[in-house]
Design a protein around this motif. Structure first.
Motif, PDB file in Angstrom:
ATOM      1  N   ILE A 292       0.836  -1.201   0.000  1.00  0.00           N
ATOM      2  CA  ILE A 292       0.000   0.000   0.000  1.00  0.00           C
ATOM      3  C   ILE A 292       0.871   1.251   0.000  1.00  0.00           C
ATOM      4  O   ILE A 292       1.832   1.358   0.766  1.00  0.00           O
ATOM      5  CB  ILE A 292      -0.928   0.000   1.231  1.00  0.00           C
ATOM      6  CG1 ILE A 292      -1.887  -1.200   1.178  1.00  0.00           C
ATOM      7  CG2 ILE A 292      -1.726   1.304   1.304  1.00  0.00           C
ATOM      8  CD1 ILE A 292      -2.721  -1.371   2.427  1.00  0.00           C
ATOM      9  N   VAL A 293       0.530   2.191  -0.863  1.00  0.00           N
ATOM     10  CA  VAL A 293       1.256   3.454  -0.969  1.00  0.00           C
ATOM     11  C   VAL A 293       0.716   4.430   0.077  1.00  0.00           C
ATOM     12  O   VAL A 293      -0.499   4.624   0.197  1.00  0.00           O
ATOM     13  CB  VAL A 293       1.104   4.052  -2.378  1.00  0.00           C
ATOM     14  CG1 VAL A 293       1.793   5.419  -2.450  1.00  0.00           C
ATOM     15  CG2 VAL A 293       1.670   3.102  -3.431  1.00  0.00           C
ATOM     16  N   THR A 294       1.610   5.043   0.849  1.00  0.00           N
ATOM     17  CA  THR A 294       1.200   6.015   1.861  1.00  0.00           C
ATOM     18  C   THR A 294       2.074   7.260   1.772  1.00  0.00           C
ATOM     19  O   THR A 294       3.154   7.242   1.180  1.00  0.00           O
ATOM     20  CB  THR A 294       1.348   5.439   3.283  1.00  0.00           C
ATOM     21  OG1 THR A 294       2.718   5.132   3.532  1.00  0.00           O
ATOM     22  CG2 THR A 294       0.495   4.185   3.470  1.00  0.00           C
ATOM     23  N   ALA A 307      -2.403   3.284   6.528  1.00  0.00           N
ATOM     24  CA  ALA A 307      -1.732   1.981   6.474  1.00  0.00           C
ATOM     25  C   ALA A 307      -0.344   2.097   7.090  1.00  0.00           C
ATOM     26  O   ALA A 307       0.343   3.114   6.931  1.00  0.00           O
ATOM     27  CB  ALA A 307      -1.633   1.470   5.045  1.00  0.00           C
ATOM     28  N   ILE A 308       0.067   1.037   7.792  1.00  0.00           N
ATOM     29  CA  ILE A 308       1.348   1.033   8.489  1.00  0.00           C
ATOM     30  C   ILE A 308       2.001  -0.350   8.400  1.00  0.00           C
ATOM     31  O   ILE A 308       1.341  -1.354   8.143  1.00  0.00           O
ATOM     32  CB  ILE A 308       1.177   1.407   9.980  1.00  0.00           C
ATOM     33  CG1 ILE A 308       0.254   0.395  10.685  1.00  0.00           C
ATOM     34  CG2 ILE A 308       0.635   2.819  10.133  1.00  0.00           C
ATOM     35  CD1 ILE A 308       0.128   0.613  12.183  1.00  0.00           C
ATOM     36  N   GLY A 309       3.312  -0.387   8.620  1.00  0.00           N
ATOM     37  CA  GLY A 309       4.010  -1.657   8.763  1.00  0.00           C
ATOM     38  C   GLY A 309       4.360  -2.341   7.459  1.00  0.00           C
ATOM     39  O   GLY A 309       4.503  -1.706   6.409  1.00  0.00           O
ATOM     40  N   ASP A 310       4.474  -3.664   7.522  1.00  0.00           N
ATOM     41  CA  ASP A 310       4.969  -4.452   6.384  1.00  0.00           C
ATOM     42  C   ASP A 310       4.046  -4.424   5.178  1.00  0.00           C
ATOM     43  O   ASP A 310       4.469  -4.786   4.079  1.00  0.00           O
ATOM     44  CB  ASP A 310       5.182  -5.912   6.803  1.00  0.00           C
ATOM     45  CG  ASP A 310       6.387  -6.088   7.709  1.00  0.00           C
ATOM     46  OD1 ASP A 310       7.041  -5.075   8.032  1.00  0.00           O
ATOM     47  OD2 ASP A 310       6.677  -7.237   8.098  1.00  0.00           O
ATOM     48  N   VAL A 311       2.809  -4.018   5.374  1.00  0.00           N
ATOM     49  CA  VAL A 311       1.883  -3.932   4.248  1.00  0.00           C
ATOM     50  C   VAL A 311       2.166  -2.695   3.395  1.00  0.00           C
ATOM     51  O   VAL A 311       1.659  -2.553   2.289  1.00  0.00           O
ATOM     52  CB  VAL A 311       0.421  -3.937   4.760  1.00  0.00           C
ATOM     53  CG1 VAL A 311       0.026  -2.568   5.302  1.00  0.00           C
ATOM     54  CG2 VAL A 311      -0.549  -4.401   3.682  1.00  0.00           C
ATOM     55  N   THR A 312       3.056  -1.810   3.897  1.00  0.00           N
ATOM     56  CA  THR A 312       3.416  -0.588   3.174  1.00  0.00           C
ATOM     57  C   THR A 312       4.852  -0.693   2.663  1.00  0.00           C
ATOM     58  O   THR A 312       5.388  -1.773   2.487  1.00  0.00           O
ATOM     59  CB  THR A 312       3.249   0.647   4.084  1.00  0.00           C
ATOM     60  OG1 THR A 312       4.200   0.589   5.162  1.00  0.00           O
ATOM     61  CG2 THR A 312       1.843   0.702   4.671  1.00  0.00           C
ATOM     62  N   GLN A 313       5.473   0.435   2.446  1.00  0.00           N
ATOM     63  CA  GLN A 313       6.807   0.489   1.856  1.00  0.00           C
ATOM     64  C   GLN A 313       7.872   0.048   2.852  1.00  0.00           C
ATOM     65  O   GLN A 313       7.651   0.058   4.051  1.00  0.00           O
ATOM     66  CB  GLN A 313       7.119   1.909   1.366  1.00  0.00           C
ATOM     67  CG  GLN A 313       7.034   2.979   2.425  1.00  0.00           C
ATOM     68  CD  GLN A 313       5.652   3.595   2.557  1.00  0.00           C
ATOM     69  OE1 GLN A 313       4.668   3.083   2.040  1.00  0.00           O
ATOM     70  NE2 GLN A 313       5.578   4.720   3.261  1.00  0.00           N
ATOM     71  N   PRO A 314       9.064  -0.352   2.365  1.00  0.00           N
ATOM     72  CA  PRO A 314      10.146  -0.753   3.264  1.00  0.00           C
ATOM     73  C   PRO A 314      10.711   0.437   4.023  1.00  0.00           C
ATOM     74  O   PRO A 314      10.400   1.578   3.685  1.00  0.00           O
ATOM     75  CB  PRO A 314      11.181  -1.356   2.300  1.00  0.00           C
ATOM     76  CG  PRO A 314      10.921  -0.678   1.004  1.00  0.00           C
ATOM     77  CD  PRO A 314       9.441  -0.443   0.955  1.00  0.00           C
ATOM     78  N   PRO A 315      11.552   0.171   5.061  1.00  0.00           N
ATOM     79  CA  PRO A 315      12.003  -1.149   5.508  1.00  0.00           C
ATOM     80  C   PRO A 315      10.913  -1.895   6.260  1.00  0.00           C
ATOM     81  O   PRO A 315      10.101  -1.283   6.950  1.00  0.00           O
ATOM     82  CB  PRO A 315      13.184  -0.824   6.418  1.00  0.00           C
ATOM     83  CG  PRO A 315      12.879   0.536   6.965  1.00  0.00           C
ATOM     84  CD  PRO A 315      12.201   1.268   5.847  1.00  0.00           C
ATOM     85  N   TRP A 316      10.921  -3.221   6.146  1.00  0.00           N
ATOM     86  CA  TRP A 316       9.899  -4.044   6.774  1.00  0.00           C
ATOM     87  C   TRP A 316      10.423  -4.552   8.105  1.00  0.00           C
ATOM     88  O   TRP A 316      10.946  -5.659   8.220  1.00  0.00           O
ATOM     89  CB  TRP A 316       9.502  -5.168   5.818  1.00  0.00           C
ATOM     90  CG  TRP A 316       8.914  -4.610   4.550  1.00  0.00           C
ATOM     91  CD1 TRP A 316       7.859  -3.750   4.450  1.00  0.00           C
ATOM     92  CD2 TRP A 316       9.353  -4.840   3.211  1.00  0.00           C
ATOM     93  NE1 TRP A 316       7.601  -3.421   3.139  1.00  0.00           N
ATOM     94  CE2 TRP A 316       8.514  -4.080   2.343  1.00  0.00           C
ATOM     95  CE3 TRP A 316      10.374  -5.611   2.648  1.00  0.00           C
ATOM     96  CZ2 TRP A 316       8.668  -4.090   0.958  1.00  0.00           C
ATOM     97  CZ3 TRP A 316      10.522  -5.613   1.268  1.00  0.00           C
ATOM     98  CH2 TRP A 316       9.670  -4.859   0.436  1.00  0.00           C
ATOM     99  N   LEU A 317      10.260  -3.705   9.124  1.00  0.00           N
ATOM    100  CA  LEU A 317      10.790  -3.964  10.450  1.00  0.00           C
ATOM    101  C   LEU A 317       9.716  -3.671  11.488  1.00  0.00           C
ATOM    102  O   LEU A 317       8.936  -2.724  11.339  1.00  0.00           O
ATOM    103  CB  LEU A 317      12.013  -3.088  10.723  1.00  0.00           C
ATOM    104  CG  LEU A 317      13.192  -3.259   9.772  1.00  0.00           C
ATOM    105  CD1 LEU A 317      14.189  -2.118   9.934  1.00  0.00           C
ATOM    106  CD2 LEU A 317      13.864  -4.605  10.011  1.00  0.00           C
ATOM    107  N   ALA A 318       9.696  -4.461  12.555  1.00  0.00           N
ATOM    108  CA  ALA A 318       8.657  -4.316  13.574  1.00  0.00           C
ATOM    109  C   ALA A 318       8.683  -2.930  14.213  1.00  0.00           C
ATOM    110  O   ALA A 318       7.619  -2.319  14.435  1.00  0.00           O
ATOM    111  CB  ALA A 318       8.838  -5.390  14.642  1.00  0.00           C
ATOM    112  N   HIS A 319       9.878  -2.418  14.520  1.00  0.00           N
ATOM    113  CA  HIS A 319       9.951  -1.126  15.191  1.00  0.00           C
ATOM    114  C   HIS A 319       9.542   0.015  14.267  1.00  0.00           C
ATOM    115  O   HIS A 319       9.019   1.034  14.733  1.00  0.00           O
ATOM    116  CB  HIS A 319      11.350  -0.878  15.777  1.00  0.00           C
ATOM    117  CG  HIS A 319      12.482  -1.274  14.898  1.00  0.00           C
ATOM    118  ND1 HIS A 319      12.895  -2.573  14.742  1.00  0.00           N
ATOM    119  CD2 HIS A 319      13.321  -0.535  14.128  1.00  0.00           C
ATOM    120  CE1 HIS A 319      13.933  -2.622  13.932  1.00  0.00           C
ATOM    121  NE2 HIS A 319      14.206  -1.389  13.533  1.00  0.00           N
TER     122      HIS A 319
END
Length: 464
Positions: A292-294, A307-319
């Motif tokens: 998802i683009v944000t 939208a937030i997190g791994d469903v959006t742009q990188p980096p795909w990190l929990a923090h």
């Protein structure tokens, strides 16, 4: 009438549940929708339980090298079932913690499959029953899952994703790991320490390819010294389950193809965002290769949907997901949070030795047009590292030669995942080289190497 809220969060991972908590703190009537486990993948099947596994492997490693510390240990063995049981217990404890936090913050939890039916509405289906919810705002935090190889989908028997590797049906004897990012290298390190013969293949020309080239080179040598077979510029063309193991066709850098046998394979070649069947298409929410683009405030192309997190742009990190959750919640509540700078997001890999970094690599800094000053201080020059028996590694810092801005920091060695935050705070606060130089670092600590690396960038290192 549908249940009505100020905010509904779809997904309860480290982004989703943090967003819900922050929204509730700000006075918003908040609900969260989760189809599986509160805490999401990170807490239940990712970041935390993998660290429990790695801790067990680390202890086992130290037990095997007790004589290096003037100690004696005999009859040492590893029980993979007990190790996994401990890891699952850690995950269960934290899942219960998130459940408590939802109750504490008066967040309504709806378990089931959520789907956006409008920009302000979600339907939640559980056991054939559908509940309709509405809200002024919706945050999508559905995360991502492991990417399969098209010619060898994971089956949990011989072909594993990270999720299968966390609860192995048996201990691998000869393990192939495809992909050398954080997930691949962490599992390679775990199973190597636990006694498996591990081979790592990486399509790119070096392992942990997002890290600084010096870190990649050092880690390659360190893992090879531990007995791993590390093969960059190498790909896997075919995997066949032989019944008693797997057979893999491996193409080397020179184009030569060999067929080799392994007991198991872990596929760690990236992620796929969980954007299917959640209503994006009908609402016209913009995506890029599935993600998802944000904008900087985590807003999507549709008003009221975030939208937030791994469903959006990188980096795909929990923090990164958690911080985005806070940004989105505060923006929804009418605040004016600071946008997050991706260059200030640290990355950590919990192999042995550990890897941590923040900001630009030396190569990326030069590509961006910076004239740089680079400091590099080795663990062997630090008294605490020597006392710990962990004298392998280094800390590298990259500064802008004109302004003194810290452009990046890169570490490999013991406990660097704990050290990196010092540089992250510095980058976020926009400190320059003089600020680090004038800071007093306690002795004896590993953190002194951070000071020395900064000094070294300006020709002032004291202990090397």
């Amino acid at each position: 009438m549908p249940d009505q809220y100020d905010l509904i969060v779809l997904g309860s991972g480290p982004g989703g549940y943090v967003a819900a908590i922050r929204a509730a703190q700000l006075g918003l009537k908040t609900a969260i929708v989760e189809r599986e486990n509160l805490g999401g993948i990170c807490l239940n099947w990712g970041c935390i339980p993998t660290k429990a596994l790695l801790r067990s492997a680390e202890i086992y490693h130290y037990m095997q090298h007790a004589k290096d510390y003037g100690l004696a240990a005999s009859g040492i063995s590893a029980d993979i079932e007990a190790v996994v049981k401990r890891s699952r217990g850690v995950a269960r404890q934290l899942n219960q913690g998130v459940t408590h936090l939802m109750k504490k913050n008066k967040i309504t939890v709806h378990m089931g499959d959520g789907k956006l039916t409008a920009a302000n509405a979600i339907s939640v289906t559980k056991d054939g029953t559908t509940t309709e919810l509405t809200a002024k705002n919706i945050i999508i935090a559905t995360g991502a899952r492991a990417r399969d190889l098209p010619f060898a989908p994971a089956d949990g028997k011989r072909i594993w994703t990270y999720r299968h590797a966390m609860v192995p049906p048996e201990m691998p004897t000869k393990l192939l790991v495809i992909g050398s990012g954080a997930i691949g290298i962490e599992f390679a390190s775990f199973y190597n320490d636990m006694g498996a013969k591990v081979t790592v293949v990486e399509m790119l020309d070096r392992i942990v390819p997002v890290e600084d080239a010096d870190v990649s080179t050092f880690l390659h040598k360190a893992l090879a010294k531990q007995g791993m077979d590390i093969r960059p510029s190498t790909g896997v063309q075919k995997i066949t389950d032989t019944g008693s193991g797997i057979s893999a066709e491996i193409k080397a850098k020179d184009g030569n193809v060999t067929t080799e046998d392994f007991s198991h394979v872990i596929v760690a070649v990236g992620i796929v965002p969980n954007t299917e069947n959640i209503g994006l298409e009908a609402l016209g929410i913009a995506t890029d290769r599935g993600h998802i683009v944000t904008n900087a405030m985590c807003q999507t192309s549709v008003a009221g949907v975030w939208a937030i997190g791994d469903v959006t742009q990188p980096p795909w990190l929990a923090h990164k997901a958690s911080h985005e959750g806070t940004i989105a919640a505060e923006a929804i509540a009418g605040g004016h949070p600071h946008a997050m700078d991706p260059k200030n997001i640290p990355g950590c890999t919990y192999c042995h030795p550990q890897v941590a970094s923040v900001g630009l690599t030396e190569a990326k800094a030069k590509e961006a047009g910076h004239a740089v000053k680079v400091g590099n201080f080795p663990f062997i020059g630090n008294g605490k590292a020597i006392a710990l028996g962990e004298a392998e590694g280094f800390i590298k810092t990259v500064f802008d030669a004109k302004t003194g801005e810290l452009l990046g920091a890169h570490m490999v060695g013991a406990e660097v995942t704990e050290l990196i935050q010092g540089y992250t705070v510095g980058k976020t606060a926009e400190l320059v080289e003089a600020d680090f130089m004038h800071t007093v670092f306690p002795h004896p600590t590993l953190s002194e190497m951070m000071h020395e690396s900064v000094l070294g960038a300006y020709g002032r290192a004291l202990h090397f």
